[in-house]
Scaffold this motif. Structure first.
Motif, PDB file in Angstrom:
ATOM      1  N   UNK A   1      46.009  29.279 -54.026  1.00 36.79           N
ATOM      2  CA  UNK A   1      46.692  29.958 -55.104  1.00 36.79           C
ATOM      3  C   UNK A   1      45.719  30.715 -55.964  1.00 36.79           C
ATOM      4  N   UNK A   2      46.237  31.693 -56.616  1.00 39.14           N
ATOM      5  CA  UNK A   2      45.457  32.488 -57.551  1.00 39.14           C
ATOM      6  C   UNK A   2      45.859  32.188 -58.980  1.00 39.14           C
ATOM      7  N   UNK A   3      45.169  32.797 -59.882  1.00 36.29           N
ATOM      8  CA  UNK A   3      45.498  32.633 -61.298  1.00 36.29           C
ATOM      9  C   UNK A   3      46.534  33.686 -61.635  1.00 36.29           C
ATOM     10  N   UNK A   4      47.607  33.262 -62.211  1.00 31.85           N
ATOM     11  CA  UNK A   4      48.699  34.182 -62.504  1.00 31.85           C
ATOM     12  C   UNK A   4      49.027  34.200 -63.992  1.00 31.85           C
ATOM     13  N   UNK A   5      47.998  34.253 -64.810  1.00 33.61           N
ATOM     14  CA  UNK A   5      48.178  34.230 -66.259  1.00 33.61           C
ATOM     15  C   UNK A   5      49.006  35.411 -66.748  1.00 33.61           C
ATOM     16  N   UNK A   6      48.717  36.600 -66.244  1.00 31.90           N
ATOM     17  CA  UNK A   6      49.452  37.785 -66.698  1.00 31.90           C
ATOM     18  C   UNK A   6      50.917  37.721 -66.270  1.00 31.90           C
ATOM     19  N   UNK A   7      51.147  37.298 -65.048  1.00 25.70           N
ATOM     20  CA  UNK A   7      52.518  37.260 -64.537  1.00 25.70           C
ATOM     21  C   UNK A   7      53.371  36.232 -65.269  1.00 25.70           C
ATOM     22  N   UNK A   8      52.808  35.044 -65.504  1.00 28.99           N
ATOM     23  CA  UNK A   8      53.597  34.032 -66.211  1.00 28.99           C
ATOM     24  C   UNK A   8      53.788  34.399 -67.673  1.00 28.99           C
ATOM     25  N   UNK A   9      52.784  35.036 -68.265  1.00 31.40           N
ATOM     26  CA  UNK A   9      52.935  35.502 -69.647  1.00 31.40           C
ATOM     27  C   UNK A   9      54.048  36.540 -69.732  1.00 31.40           C
ATOM     28  N   UNK A  10      54.026  37.511 -68.832  1.00 32.47           N
ATOM     29  CA  UNK A  10      55.051  38.559 -68.868  1.00 32.47           C
ATOM     30  C   UNK A  10      56.444  37.975 -68.646  1.00 32.47           C
ATOM     31  N   UNK A  11      56.571  37.031 -67.738  1.00 29.15           N
ATOM     32  CA  UNK A  11      57.873  36.403 -67.499  1.00 29.15           C
ATOM     33  C   UNK A  11      58.384  35.744 -68.776  1.00 29.15           C
ATOM     34  N   UNK A  12      57.530  34.965 -69.425  1.00 26.37           N
ATOM     35  CA  UNK A  12      57.961  34.310 -70.662  1.00 26.37           C
ATOM     36  C   UNK A  12      58.290  35.321 -71.748  1.00 26.37           C
ATOM     37  N   UNK A  13      57.492  36.353 -71.879  1.00 24.40           N
ATOM     38  CA  UNK A  13      57.748  37.386 -72.886  1.00 24.40           C
ATOM     39  C   UNK A  13      59.085  38.071 -72.648  1.00 24.40           C
ATOM     40  N   UNK A  14      59.379  38.374 -71.397  1.00 24.81           N
ATOM     41  CA  UNK A  14      60.643  39.045 -71.069  1.00 24.81           C
ATOM     42  C   UNK A  14      61.851  38.144 -71.302  1.00 24.81           C
ATOM     43  N   UNK A  15      61.622  36.848 -71.410  1.00 24.96           N
ATOM     44  CA  UNK A  15      62.709  35.906 -71.642  1.00 24.96           C
ATOM     45  C   UNK A  15      62.622  35.255 -73.022  1.00 24.96           C
TER      46      UNK A  15
END
Length: 117
Positions: A1-15
């Motif tokens: 797995x990779x680090x997905x800090x940006x993706x999880x941050x964006x998901x939370x922000x969009x919700x």
């Protein structure tokens, strides 16, 4: 797995959830992976946490390569509106409409903030 800090941050922000944590992840993600995407997510996180002056700087930095990201342009319109720059907000919304006329009618996130009219 990779680090997905940006993706999880964006998901939370969009919700509209975990906004402080999302800001922390966006900052760390952008530091680890500097890019227009990192700048965009950081700008969105700053905006969602009420830091509109900082958000504007990060958002403008995300456009430095001329990337035409509709989400980024839309988010920038919200940032300009947050700063009281109605003309700037309208200009960015007009750009969104030019690139994707249906975008504002069908935003990708059900919890997305309404665009200024």
């Amino acid at each position: 797995g990779g680090r997905n800090l940006l993706e999880t941050a964006e998901f939370d922000l969009n919700h509209d959830r975990n906004l402080r944590s999302a800001l922390d992840r966006a900052r760390r993600g952008r530091a680890e992976r500097p890019s227009f995407e990192g700048d965009h997510v950081l700008a969105w996180a700053l905006y969602k946490n009420g830091l509109c002056v900082e958000a504007r700087r990060a958002s403008l930095r995300s456009f430095r390569l001329g990337t035409l990201d509709v989400d980024g342009l839309y988010h920038h319109s919200l940032i300009e509106s947050c700063l009281g720059n109605t003309a700037g907000a309208t200009a960015y919304l007009d750009r969104v409409r030019q690139l994707d006329p249906a975008y504002l009618d069908n935003p990708p996130s059900a919890k997305r903030l309404p665009a200024p009219r």
